[in-house]
Design a protein around this motif. Structure first.
Motif, PDB file in Angstrom:
ATOM      1  N   HIS A 270       0.759  -1.199  -0.106  1.00 30.08           N
ATOM      2  CA  HIS A 270      -0.032   0.003   0.091  1.00 30.08           C
ATOM      3  C   HIS A 270       0.771   1.331   0.031  1.00 30.08           C
ATOM      4  O   HIS A 270       0.227   2.287   0.512  1.00 30.08           O
ATOM      5  N   LEU A 271       2.157   1.053  -0.528  1.00 26.29           N
ATOM      6  CA  LEU A 271       2.907   2.272  -0.360  1.00 26.29           C
ATOM      7  C   LEU A 271       2.434   3.455  -1.183  1.00 26.29           C
ATOM      8  O   LEU A 271       1.770   3.332  -2.442  1.00 26.29           O
ATOM      9  N   ASP A 272       2.557   4.568  -0.658  1.00 26.18           N
ATOM     10  CA  ASP A 272       2.372   5.767  -1.490  1.00 26.18           C
ATOM     11  C   ASP A 272       3.703   6.069  -2.659  1.00 26.18           C
ATOM     12  O   ASP A 272       3.101   6.365  -3.809  1.00 26.18           O
ATOM     13  N   GLN A 273       4.710   5.879  -2.118  1.00 26.08           N
ATOM     14  CA  GLN A 273       5.867   5.986  -3.305  1.00 26.08           C
ATOM     15  C   GLN A 273       6.694   4.612  -2.761  1.00 26.08           C
ATOM     16  O   GLN A 273       7.104   4.456  -1.766  1.00 26.08           O
ATOM     17  N   ILE A 274       7.445   4.114  -3.976  1.00 22.58           N
ATOM     18  CA  ILE A 274       8.470   2.947  -3.941  1.00 22.58           C
ATOM     19  C   ILE A 274       9.726   3.937  -4.166  1.00 22.58           C
ATOM     20  O   ILE A 274       9.974   4.666  -5.433  1.00 22.58           O
ATOM     21  N   LEU A 275      10.689   3.812  -3.247  1.00 25.95           N
ATOM     22  CA  LEU A 275      11.906   4.430  -3.393  1.00 25.95           C
ATOM     23  C   LEU A 275      13.316   3.616  -3.466  1.00 25.95           C
ATOM     24  O   LEU A 275      14.344   4.127  -3.525  1.00 25.95           O
ATOM     25  N   VAL A 276      12.975   2.356  -4.096  1.00 27.86           N
ATOM     26  CA  VAL A 276      13.946   1.475  -4.435  1.00 27.86           C
ATOM     27  C   VAL A 276      13.536   0.899  -5.610  1.00 27.86           C
ATOM     28  O   VAL A 276      12.448   0.858  -6.341  1.00 27.86           O
ATOM     29  N   LYS A 277      14.721   0.169  -6.247  1.00 26.00           N
ATOM     30  CA  LYS A 277      14.588  -0.394  -7.572  1.00 26.00           C
ATOM     31  C   LYS A 277      14.970  -1.904  -7.494  1.00 26.00           C
ATOM     32  O   LYS A 277      15.699  -2.407  -6.469  1.00 26.00           O
ATOM     33  N   GLU A 278      14.463  -2.845  -8.347  1.00 28.37           N
ATOM     34  CA  GLU A 278      14.754  -4.231  -7.973  1.00 28.37           C
ATOM     35  C   GLU A 278      16.229  -4.283  -8.373  1.00 28.37           C
ATOM     36  O   GLU A 278      16.899  -3.766  -9.331  1.00 28.37           O
ATOM     37  N   GLY A 279      16.752  -5.519  -7.637  1.00 29.86           N
ATOM     38  CA  GLY A 279      18.015  -5.562  -7.646  1.00 29.86           C
ATOM     39  C   GLY A 279      18.797  -4.766  -6.808  1.00 29.86           C
ATOM     40  O   GLY A 279      20.043  -5.158  -6.525  1.00 29.86           O
ATOM     41  N   GLN A 280      18.653  -3.955  -6.361  1.00 25.45           N
ATOM     42  CA  GLN A 280      19.073  -2.828  -5.346  1.00 25.45           C
ATOM     43  C   GLN A 280      19.518  -3.512  -4.011  1.00 25.45           C
ATOM     44  O   GLN A 280      18.499  -4.081  -3.523  1.00 25.45           O
ATOM     45  N   ARG A 281      20.688  -3.330  -3.554  1.00 23.86           N
ATOM     46  CA  ARG A 281      20.939  -3.734  -2.012  1.00 23.86           C
ATOM     47  C   ARG A 281      20.640  -2.564  -1.171  1.00 23.86           C
ATOM     48  O   ARG A 281      20.721  -1.525  -1.424  1.00 23.86           O
ATOM     49  N   VAL A 282      19.950  -3.010  -0.056  1.00 20.55           N
ATOM     50  CA  VAL A 282      19.547  -2.076   0.950  1.00 20.55           C
ATOM     51  C   VAL A 282      19.968  -2.300   2.241  1.00 20.55           C
ATOM     52  O   VAL A 282      20.414  -3.617   2.679  1.00 20.55           O
ATOM     53  N   SER A 283      20.466  -1.347   2.911  1.00 18.93           N
ATOM     54  CA  SER A 283      21.189  -1.714   4.558  1.00 18.93           C
ATOM     55  C   SER A 283      19.909  -1.420   5.459  1.00 18.93           C
ATOM     56  O   SER A 283      18.874  -0.854   5.297  1.00 18.93           O
ATOM     57  N   LYS A 284      20.018  -2.300   6.377  1.00 15.69           N
ATOM     58  CA  LYS A 284      19.296  -1.951   7.625  1.00 15.69           C
ATOM     59  C   LYS A 284      18.984  -0.503   7.911  1.00 15.69           C
ATOM     60  O   LYS A 284      20.028   0.374   8.164  1.00 15.69           O
TER      61      LYS A 284
END
Ligand SMILES: [Zn+2]
Length: 321
Positions: A270-284
């Protein structure tokens, strides 16, 4: 909206993700039929393959069990919960342990290995079995039934209760994508993917497991945890991970899937905006999106699902607040 007294008090806004339970119910069968999903399969669901995090030459790193998870071992193995099973293996590297032909999270405490097995809501109570693929040793464990409270919801839009044929076609395609994201290929991790941090500040509204009735009609149970938060609130990665899928889904709205390794996958809806892309690594702690009410939601909030071995479990079991 009419709700049972049991939950009316805590409910501020909710999502109505009955189809997720539906996905969960079909997960077991899917995992049996396709135990070895590969990236080429995922590619057909428009999920980009991602590079392994660890050295290919030493993929079986032994992740140590955090003290937090000691508590889990005292919890009964119930449907929607997590079974903890002590293993006899004295392997120096992570044993390959399968449940319903799907590899499960294994962590080490001293010399002792523990398997942590996700138990889907669709699982039948009774005896279930793990297999150590290296030694052939089997382990029986007992899954207990659990009665989750009922929730009765009245929605105005009939398509949200009985979708039309066009909606159903879309939902069917999306269900496959959701299943593929939850079945992201095994990825060894140097550290335990659990516990998870709370992804957004706010109180809990709808708990996991509610049996749901929409306009009097039974639907699949609530397979995630709802957290109340205002529109635009930042959603943080609950631990390190890789974005395996993003999309705009009929029920879920804007959604992000994170793979945290060892078959632990989380889903944010239900996000208003997605701020990442497929394949992207994210940190805690990294911001991955903003709270919204896209898809089938009665107001802004985060619906958060946690999956172990492609089984959706109660996020509170692995949440460190
Ligand atoms: Zn929800």
């Amino acid at each position: 909206m009419k709700l049972t007294p049991l939950i009316r008090k805590s409910l501020l806004s909710l999502c109505v993700l009955s189809h997720l339970g539906c996905s969960a119910n079909s997960l077991t069968a899917a995992s049996t039929a396709k135990p070895q999903m590969r990236s080429n399969t995922l590619a057909s669901a428009e999920i980009r393959p991602v590079a392994p995090v660890v050295n290919v030459a030493s993929p079986e790193i032994a992740a140590t069990m955090p003290e937090f998870l000691s508590e889990l071992r005292n919890q009964p193995a119930v449907i929607g919960g997590i079974a903890s099973v002590a293993l006899n293996s004295r392997s120096a590297t992570s044993p390959k342990v399968l449940y319903e032909q799907r590899r499960v999270l294994v962590l080490r405490e001293g010399q002792q290995w523990w398997a942590f097995v996700g138990i889907a809501l669709s699982t039948k109570a009774g005896t279930h079995r793990l297999v150590d693929q290296d030694t052939g040793e089997t382990y029986n464990f007992t899954v207990q039934a659990k009665n989750y409270p009922a929730q009765r919801i009245t929605v105005k839009n009939q398509r949200h209760v009985n979708p039309n044929p066009e909606d159903l076609q879309r939902i069917q395609q999306e269900t496959q994508q959701i299943q593929a994201a939850l079945a992201t290929p095994w990825r060894a991790t140097e550290v335990s993917p659990l516990p998870l941090e709370k992804p957004v500040a706010g109180g809990f509204s709808s708990p996991f497991g509610l049996q749901r009735f929409f306009n009097g009609q039974p639907r699949k149970p609530h397979s995630g945890l709802d957290i109340s938060a205002p529109q635009g609130a930042e959603i943080h990665a609950p631990t390190d991970g890789i974005v395996v899928n993003t999309g705009d889904y009929f029920f879920n709205g804007n959604t992000v899937f994170l793979d945290h390794g060892q078959s632990v996958v989380t889903m944010f809806c239900h996000l208003d905006q997605i701020l990442v892309k497929e394949g992207q690594r994210v940190s805690k702690g990294q911001v991955i999106g903003l709270v919204g009410k896209t898809g089938r939601a009665t107001g802004p909030h985060l619906h958060w699902s946690v999956s172990l071995n492609k089984s959706l479990v109660d996020p509170k079991l692995v949440l460190r607040e």
